[in-house]
Design a protein around this motif. Structure first.
Motif, PDB file in Angstrom:
ATOM      1  N   TRP A 210      -6.310   2.497 -10.449  1.00 42.19           N
ATOM      2  CA  TRP A 210      -4.844   2.481 -10.430  1.00 42.19           C
ATOM      3  C   TRP A 210      -4.333   1.052 -10.319  1.00 42.19           C
ATOM      4  O   TRP A 210      -5.076   0.136  -9.958  1.00 42.19           O
ATOM      5  CB  TRP A 210      -4.273   3.347  -9.307  1.00 42.19           C
ATOM      6  CG  TRP A 210      -4.858   3.149  -7.934  1.00 42.19           C
ATOM      7  CD1 TRP A 210      -5.800   3.941  -7.323  1.00 42.19           C
ATOM      8  CD2 TRP A 210      -4.553   2.101  -6.984  1.00 42.19           C
ATOM      9  NE1 TRP A 210      -6.100   3.452  -6.063  1.00 42.19           N
ATOM     10  CE2 TRP A 210      -5.340   2.334  -5.824  1.00 42.19           C
ATOM     11  CE3 TRP A 210      -3.693   1.003  -6.994  1.00 42.19           C
ATOM     12  CZ2 TRP A 210      -5.308   1.509  -4.703  1.00 42.19           C
ATOM     13  CZ3 TRP A 210      -3.643   0.186  -5.861  1.00 42.19           C
ATOM     14  CH2 TRP A 210      -4.441   0.453  -4.737  1.00 42.19           C
TER      15      TRP A 210
ATOM     16  N   TYR B 123       0.810  -1.222   0.000  1.00 42.34           N
ATOM     17  CA  TYR B 123       0.000   0.000   0.000  1.00 42.34           C
ATOM     18  C   TYR B 123       0.844   1.275   0.000  1.00 42.34           C
ATOM     19  O   TYR B 123       0.354   2.339  -0.321  1.00 42.34           O
ATOM     20  CB  TYR B 123      -0.946   0.033   1.203  1.00 42.34           C
ATOM     21  CG  TYR B 123      -1.960  -1.082   1.210  1.00 42.34           C
ATOM     22  CD1 TYR B 123      -2.443  -1.626   0.018  1.00 42.34           C
ATOM     23  CD2 TYR B 123      -2.446  -1.602   2.411  1.00 42.34           C
ATOM     24  CE1 TYR B 123      -3.378  -2.652   0.030  1.00 42.34           C
ATOM     25  CE2 TYR B 123      -3.385  -2.616   2.426  1.00 42.34           C
ATOM     26  CZ  TYR B 123      -3.839  -3.138   1.236  1.00 42.34           C
ATOM     27  OH  TYR B 123      -4.759  -4.155   1.252  1.00 42.34           O
TER      28      TYR B 123
ATOM     29  N   PRO C 192     -16.283  -0.093  -6.320  1.00 45.23           N
ATOM     30  CA  PRO C 192     -14.947  -0.405  -6.836  1.00 45.23           C
ATOM     31  C   PRO C 192     -14.640  -1.901  -6.757  1.00 45.23           C
ATOM     32  O   PRO C 192     -15.239  -2.622  -5.962  1.00 45.23           O
ATOM     33  CB  PRO C 192     -14.011   0.398  -5.924  1.00 45.23           C
ATOM     34  CG  PRO C 192     -14.786   0.688  -4.693  1.00 45.23           C
ATOM     35  CD  PRO C 192     -16.230   0.690  -5.068  1.00 45.23           C
TER      36      PRO C 192
ATOM     37  N   THR D 265     -12.350   1.753 -10.228  1.00 44.55           N
ATOM     38  CA  THR D 265     -13.545   2.425  -9.717  1.00 44.55           C
ATOM     39  C   THR D 265     -14.765   1.729 -10.320  1.00 44.55           C
ATOM     40  O   THR D 265     -14.648   0.947 -11.262  1.00 44.55           O
ATOM     41  CB  THR D 265     -13.563   3.914 -10.116  1.00 44.55           C
ATOM     42  OG1 THR D 265     -13.575   3.992 -11.537  1.00 44.55           O
ATOM     43  CG2 THR D 265     -12.354   4.651  -9.576  1.00 44.55           C
TER      44      THR D 265
HETATM   45  C1  LIG Z   1      -9.948   1.685  -3.981  1.00 41.59           C
HETATM   46  O1  LIG Z   1     -10.714   2.750  -4.448  1.00 41.59           O
HETATM   47  C2  LIG Z   1     -11.814   3.094  -3.637  1.00 41.59           C
HETATM   48  C3  LIG Z   1     -12.535   4.248  -4.299  1.00 41.59           C
HETATM   49  O2  LIG Z   1     -12.767   4.008  -5.651  1.00 41.59           O
HETATM   50  C4  LIG Z   1     -11.359   3.476  -2.243  1.00 41.59           C
HETATM   51  O3  LIG Z   1     -12.468   3.718  -1.409  1.00 41.59           O
HETATM   52  C5  LIG Z   1     -10.520   2.334  -1.666  1.00 41.59           C
HETATM   53  O4  LIG Z   1      -9.978   2.721  -0.423  1.00 41.59           O
HETATM   54  C6  LIG Z   1      -9.383   1.983  -2.606  1.00 41.59           C
HETATM   55  N1  LIG Z   1      -8.649   0.856  -2.066  1.00 41.59           N
HETATM   56  C7  LIG Z   1      -7.380   0.922  -1.685  1.00 41.59           C
HETATM   57  C8  LIG Z   1      -6.741  -0.336  -1.217  1.00 41.59           C
HETATM   58  O5  LIG Z   1      -6.743   1.934  -1.746  1.00 41.59           O
END
Ligand SMILES: *[C@@H]1O[C@H](CO)[C@@H](O)[C@H](O)[C@H]1NC(C)=O
Ligand SMILES: *[C@@H]1O[C@H](CO)[C@@H](O)[C@H](O)[C@H]1NC(C)=O
Ligand SMILES: *[C@@H]1O[C@H](CO)[C@@H](O)[C@H](O)[C@H]1NC(C)=O
Length: 463
Positions: A305, A293, A394, A330
């Motif tokens: 992404w 992350y 998502p 998304t």
């Molecule tokens: C993935 O994207 C969503 C919004 O589209 C977000 O809420 C979520 O935290 C994201 N997941 C990560 C692991 O970053």
């Protein structure tokens, strides 16, 4: 001395038999299941052969098994470990290398690496490699939260006795410690304690491979073990297999015939035979973990992404020959149709719902399946595919690829597609249309890699 060596070899062989008996799971119905699945070929790329390999009050481990055959360049099983608060996966070593991914929670992993115990605190998103034959334990340090771990299980070094073979260093009546396969007299002299004392230690644990460590629930041996100071813990762990580590002359001779077994034992304490390149700082510190992350996305646009982690990011992946990736789409978008020229990809849906479409070499659909959280899919190299998020949220998925080198996906649509790169009269001729029409087709999509989709496509496939 000679007698003792012979005895040792003998018990080693007995112990081998014992470990077969306690194998994680048998091979028997696999062939049939696969045949059945081939018939309803539609979901052939979803891995549904899931088995509970450990289940105790304190947690469980489920393994989703890869298909065999030539379609996958390297089979990989996917493990799901769930541990309740304050629980311990007792010290063991495996015949397969693991790459742990901490999905949720916090864990402490203890790993014997080059003769010292290295303890690492891991949190959400961390990735950590456990080499085959290295003794390790996993502890959920949280007071109230569960620990969820997803791991790749690479069977390329395995004994072939099932999907995964555990050798529990510690244990009692359940699971049995590998030590219990030895003659008690022999153990008594190996540990230099009375047989009575040994017996009292070797028969206590009966809670299975995952145990509670809180005092209230089970004041087990392992609580005491974990309360020891680090050096003492290492000392205890080492003592348990030390006497298997110094081969006598007879054993050296035996080694030629029993090489694989001995190799396994020797590597139990992680004498990684590889030369100390790069990290020979004079210390024997084990490699650090890597957080997925924290990496900046390799690609990002308004539709999602993606992150890829290879050996240049996290060097232990080099020894495994495995890479990782994480994608977040998304709602209502897709990973543009693409294929992997180098690696088979294993994916696990972490969040949301969507679809996976995979295409056969002859241009027919191989699979168009709905997926949800927890589903595991695989895509052999060269097979064109795309992942699609549903319109209502998502889609997050994560996974492993069978190459630690940079995986260069080839896109078949979008602004960076190979068709775009090849645009010209040849391609127009291939489609049998004018160049102008081909140009129009390629200019229409301005986005690359992750693309928006229109309402229609997000509907579930009709059954
Ligand atoms: C993935 O994207 C969503 C919004 O589209 C977000 O809420 C979520 O935290 C994201 N997941 C990560 C692991 O970053
Ligand atoms: C075994 O333990 C005794 C004390 O209980 C000690 O005197 C002896 O040196 C030990 N032997 C070995 C080989 O460690
Ligand atoms: C391993 O060594 C034992 C003891 O000498 C021998 O009986 C056995 O056949 C060997 N195993 C193999 C696979 O050769």
């Amino acid at each position: 001395m000679g007698n003792r060596a012979t005895l040792l070899i003998l018990v080693l062989v007995m112990c081998y038999g014992l470990s077969i008996a306690f194998g994680f799971f048998e091979d028997k119905d696999w062939g049939q299941e696969r045949e059945g699945r081939e018939k309803k070929s539609e979901n052939w790329f979803l891995l549904r052969d899931s088995k509970l390999v450990v289940q105790t009050d304190a947690g469980d481990m489920r393994v989703v098994r890869s298909v065999g055959g030539r379609i996958v360049d390297r089979p990989m099983h996917i493990g799901f470990i769930t541990m309740k608060p304050k629980s311990l996966f007792i010290p063991q070593y495996l015949d397969s290398s693991l790459i742990l991914f901490i999905r949720r929670g916090e864990a402490k992993v203890g790993l014997i690496y080059k003769d010292s115990l290295s303890e690492m605190q891991l949190k959400d998103g961390d990735v950590y490699r456990i080499p085959a034959g290295s003794t390790f334990y996993l502890l959920n340090t949280m007071e109230i939260h569960r620990l969820n771990v997803i791991c790749s299980i690479d069977p390329s070094e395995s004994l072939g006795m099932g999907v995964l073979q555990s050798f529990f260093v510690g244990g009692g009546t359940s699971p049995r410690s590998i030590l219990s396969g030895f003659d008690s007299e022999l153990l008594s002299s190996a540990f230099n304690v009375s047989t009575a004392e040994l017996k009292s230690i070797m028969t206590r644990q009966q809670e299975g491979p995952i145990v509670y460590v809180s005092d209230s629930q089970a004041p087990s041996l392992w609580t005491k073990f974990l309360q020891l100071k680090e050096e003492d813990r290492l000392h205890h762990l080492k003592k348990m297999v030390d006497f298997q580590q110094q081969p006598t002359q007879e054993e050296v001779e035996e080694e030629q015939t029993n090489w694989s077994w001995r190799k396994l034992l020797n590597s139990a304490f992680a004498n990684d035979k590889k030369p100390d390149n790069k990290r020979s700082k004079g210390t024997h510190e084990s490699p650090d973990s890597y957080n997925l992350y924290n990496k900046k996305p390799d690609y990002r646009n308004s539709y999602g992404w993606s992150i890829a982690v290879d050996e240049s990011d996290y060097s232990p992946l080099e020894s495994s020959g495995i890479g990782l990736y994480l994608v977040n789409l998304t709602a209502g978008s897709m990973m543009a149709p693409h294929m992997n020229p180098r690696a088979t990809e294993y994916g696990i849906v972490l969040r949301g719902t969507g679809r996976i479409q995979i295409v056969l070499p002859d241009g027919k659909s191989a699979m168009n399946a709905k997926v949800k959280e927890g589903d595991v899919f695989f895509v052999p190299k060269y097979f064109p595919f795309c992942q699609i998020s549903s319109g209502n949220g998502p889609l997050e998925f994560f996974g492993f690829t069978t190459s630690a080198r940079k995986n260069r996906p080839q896109f078949l649509a979008g602004a960076n597609s190979i068709l775009q790169t090849m645009r010209g009269p040849e391609l127009a001729a291939a489609f049998g249309v004018s160049e102008e029409r081909i140009r129009h087709l390629f200019n229409a999509q301005h986005e690359a890699v992750i693309l928006p989709i229109h309402g229609e496509a997000t509907k579930p496939p009709e059954k």
